[in-house]
Design a protein around this motif. Structure first.
Motif, PDB file in Angstrom:
ATOM      1  N   LYS A 108       0.831  -1.212   0.000  1.00 34.84           N
ATOM      2  CA  LYS A 108       0.000   0.000   0.000  1.00 34.84           C
ATOM      3  C   LYS A 108       0.861   1.256   0.000  1.00 34.84           C
ATOM      4  O   LYS A 108       0.573   2.222  -0.726  1.00 34.84           O
ATOM      5  CB  LYS A 108      -0.911  -0.027   1.235  1.00 34.84           C
ATOM      6  N   ASP A 109       1.923   1.269   0.788  1.00 38.56           N
ATOM      7  CA  ASP A 109       2.768   2.459   0.825  1.00 38.56           C
ATOM      8  C   ASP A 109       3.404   2.733  -0.527  1.00 38.56           C
ATOM      9  O   ASP A 109       3.547   3.890  -0.940  1.00 38.56           O
ATOM     10  CB  ASP A 109       3.836   2.324   1.913  1.00 38.56           C
ATOM     11  N   THR A 110       3.769   1.668  -1.254  1.00 47.90           N
ATOM     12  CA  THR A 110       4.383   1.852  -2.563  1.00 47.90           C
ATOM     13  C   THR A 110       3.373   2.352  -3.579  1.00 47.90           C
ATOM     14  O   THR A 110       3.710   3.171  -4.450  1.00 47.90           O
ATOM     15  CB  THR A 110       5.021   0.538  -3.048  1.00 47.90           C
ATOM     16  N   MET A 111       2.136   1.894  -3.483  1.00 49.98           N
ATOM     17  CA  MET A 111       1.099   2.432  -4.377  1.00 49.98           C
ATOM     18  C   MET A 111       0.899   3.924  -4.140  1.00 49.98           C
ATOM     19  O   MET A 111       0.730   4.697  -5.100  1.00 49.98           O
ATOM     20  CB  MET A 111      -0.216   1.675  -4.187  1.00 49.98           C
ATOM     21  N   ILE A 112       0.932   4.332  -2.883  1.00 45.72           N
ATOM     22  CA  ILE A 112       0.788   5.755  -2.581  1.00 45.72           C
ATOM     23  C   ILE A 112       1.952   6.543  -3.185  1.00 45.72           C
ATOM     24  O   ILE A 112       1.762   7.598  -3.801  1.00 45.72           O
ATOM     25  CB  ILE A 112       0.714   5.966  -1.058  1.00 45.72           C
ATOM     26  N   LYS A 113       3.176   6.021  -3.035  1.00 49.94           N
ATOM     27  CA  LYS A 113       4.344   6.667  -3.626  1.00 49.94           C
ATOM     28  C   LYS A 113       4.192   6.779  -5.138  1.00 49.94           C
ATOM     29  O   LYS A 113       4.474   7.827  -5.736  1.00 49.94           O
ATOM     30  CB  LYS A 113       5.611   5.870  -3.307  1.00 49.94           C
ATOM     31  N   ALA A 114       3.761   5.688  -5.760  1.00 46.66           N
ATOM     32  CA  ALA A 114       3.619   5.677  -7.215  1.00 46.66           C
ATOM     33  C   ALA A 114       2.591   6.699  -7.683  1.00 46.66           C
ATOM     34  O   ALA A 114       2.796   7.389  -8.701  1.00 46.66           O
ATOM     35  CB  ALA A 114       3.228   4.277  -7.684  1.00 46.66           C
ATOM     36  N   MET A 115       1.494   6.821  -6.954  1.00 47.26           N
ATOM     37  CA  MET A 115       0.479   7.801  -7.327  1.00 47.26           C
ATOM     38  C   MET A 115       1.011   9.223  -7.164  1.00 47.26           C
ATOM     39  O   MET A 115       0.697  10.111  -7.969  1.00 47.26           O
ATOM     40  CB  MET A 115      -0.775   7.603  -6.480  1.00 47.26           C
ATOM     41  N   ARG A 116       1.818   9.470  -6.160  1.00 44.60           N
ATOM     42  CA  ARG A 116       2.385  10.800  -5.961  1.00 44.60           C
ATOM     43  C   ARG A 116       3.388  11.150  -7.049  1.00 44.60           C
ATOM     44  O   ARG A 116       3.491  12.311  -7.462  1.00 44.60           O
ATOM     45  CB  ARG A 116       3.037  10.880  -4.580  1.00 44.60           C
ATOM     46  N   ILE A 117       4.143  10.155  -7.496  1.00 40.94           N
ATOM     47  CA  ILE A 117       5.097  10.382  -8.581  1.00 40.94           C
ATOM     48  C   ILE A 117       4.356  10.625  -9.885  1.00 40.94           C
ATOM     49  O   ILE A 117       4.675  11.528 -10.652  1.00 40.94           O
ATOM     50  CB  ILE A 117       6.052   9.183  -8.717  1.00 40.94           C
ATOM     51  N   GLY A 118       3.349   9.807 -10.132  1.00 40.42           N
ATOM     52  CA  GLY A 118       2.536   9.940 -11.340  1.00 40.42           C
ATOM     53  C   GLY A 118       3.088   9.136 -12.510  1.00 40.42           C
ATOM     54  O   GLY A 118       4.303   8.962 -12.661  1.00 40.42           O
ATOM     55  N   GLY A 119       2.188   8.608 -13.322  1.00 43.03           N
ATOM     56  CA  GLY A 119       2.565   7.927 -14.556  1.00 43.03           C
ATOM     57  C   GLY A 119       3.141   6.543 -14.388  1.00 43.03           C
ATOM     58  O   GLY A 119       3.713   5.991 -15.339  1.00 43.03           O
ATOM     59  N   LEU A 120       2.999   5.926 -13.198  1.00 45.41           N
ATOM     60  CA  LEU A 120       3.598   4.614 -12.969  1.00 45.41           C
ATOM     61  C   LEU A 120       2.574   3.501 -12.785  1.00 45.41           C
ATOM     62  O   LEU A 120       2.945   2.330 -12.743  1.00 45.41           O
ATOM     63  CB  LEU A 120       4.513   4.663 -11.743  1.00 45.41           C
TER      64      LEU A 120
END
Length: 370
Positions: A108-120
């Motif tokens: 879950k934490d990695t999904m949040i990071k990915a959404m914040r980065i965008g495009g992943l």
């Protein structure tokens, strides 16, 4: 293989001999929902990332072949590191225009990071994942563009006790603080993000919400400091807590639910407990690479993964907890208790991302203090 954990868990999945627990498991039956008659074989394939060692080997042996038989879609297994490191790899892949895997397993934490980065993360078409309706809503992750993560499996950190020494069994985590008989008797993880903060926040405060502010974090860590006289071992490796429980150097604490079950089955004095506040849950989700051209195949695999029969198969063969209601799985009470339970504590994922330095500094100072 030494596999780093997602929020403190998956290293034991890569080392433990949990496949012993699945030796007597029943295979999926031909009449089970989505796993009925196999589709006509086609030249279709998909690359799926998962953690290495026993975990990946179990998927390759027990899960992927059933999917291929049911759909005709071949699976190429890709070994991925912990989800945070894998996210870096996927960022680099996006920059170069290549996709090492179509589907990846993210915490879950990695999904949040990915959404914040965008495009992943590529949005998933939920209409093509009919079995997603079996999932508890907590395990369907919505991004700004729609559904981007569907739960794959879960695991628990649990309260554990020596049932010969602690009677009656605790019904609340509060007893670890308040029972004078437990002085210098507990084993707790030394890592700041190993979920004891979440346990404390759920037991004495307002759960994850309390950990969203520095004032709340400080209050929770101050409460943790009060339990220090009852802690005999602040463990950093799974094996330390295992040996301490076996030797009866500690008679309670926090440990991994599945491994505790294996130890109990081997006759060691350990019993996992689900107290009224619950135990912390961790889970992985299937996420689609934006570079993947296998959206159709990914949807079929995710729907397969969400099928209660597949969830039960993973519980029996890999030792993970199902993300669908127990009544749908066909797991016996004993099988279910070995991998899951309720209620559960949802970790404060955003707090660990946004306040990581502050939390770590306060936690380390608490441990170092008198």
């Amino acid at each position: 293989m030494t596999q780093k954990k997602i929020s403190g868990r998956f290293d034991s999945l890569t080392r433990r001999d949990i496949l012993r627990a699945g030796a007597g498991a029943a295979a999926l039956t031909a009449g089970t929902s989505v796993l009925g008659m196999p589709a006509i074989a086609q030249e279709r394939s998909i690359k799926i990332g998962s953690y290495g060692g026993y975990f990946e080997d179990s998927f390759k042996k027990h899960i992927y072949p059933v999917f291929t038989e049911a759909t005709g879609i071949k699976v190429e297994s890709v070994t991925q590191p912990n989800s945070s490191d894998w996210l870096v790899t996927m960022q680099q892949a996006a920059a170069s225009g290549t996709a090492p895997a179509d589907l990846s397993l993210y915490g879950k934490d990695t999904m949040i990071k990915a959404m914040r980065i965008g495009g992943l993360l590529k949005p998933l078409d939920v209409a093509k994942i009919p079995n997603a309706s079996n999932m508890k809503k907590d395990f369907l992750y919505e991004g700004s563009d729609g559904l981007v993560g569907v739960g794959a499996m879960a695991w628990f950190t649990a309260m554990v006790i020596n049932p010969n020494e602690i009677k009656p069994a605790p019904t609340s985590w509060k007893e670890f603080w308040e029972n004078p008989a437990l002085e210098s008797s507990l084993g707790l993880s030394k890592q700041y993000d190993a979920r004891f903060l979440d346990i404390t926040a759920a037991t004495y405060f307002d759960g994850a919400e309390t950990l969203m502010t520095e004032e709340g974090i400080t209050a929770v860590i101050d409460k943790v400091a009060e339990i220090k006289p009852n802690v005999a071992l602040w463990w950093t490796a799974e094996s330390q807590m295992e040996q301490a429980m076996k030797n009866e150097d500690v008679i309670g604490g926090m440990y991994y639910l599945d491994v505790a079950g294996l130890m109990a089955a081997d006759g060691f004095p350990i019993a996992p407990i689900f107290p009224k506040e619950g135990n912390p849950i961790g889970y992985g989700s299937w996420c689609l690479s934006p570079l993947s051209e296998k959206s159709e195949e990914a949807a079929e695999f995710i729907s397969f993964s969400c099928d209660p029969a597949t969830q039960a198969l993973m519980s029996r063969k890999i030792g993970t907890a199902p993300l669908v209601d127990k009544s749908l799985t066909g797991l016996s009470d004993e099988e279910y208790a070995g991998v899951s339970g309720e209620p559960y504590i949802t970790p404060a994922y955003e707090a660990y991302l946004d306040k990581e330095s502050f939390i770590k500094e306060k936690w380390d100072a608490m441990l170092a203090g008198a």
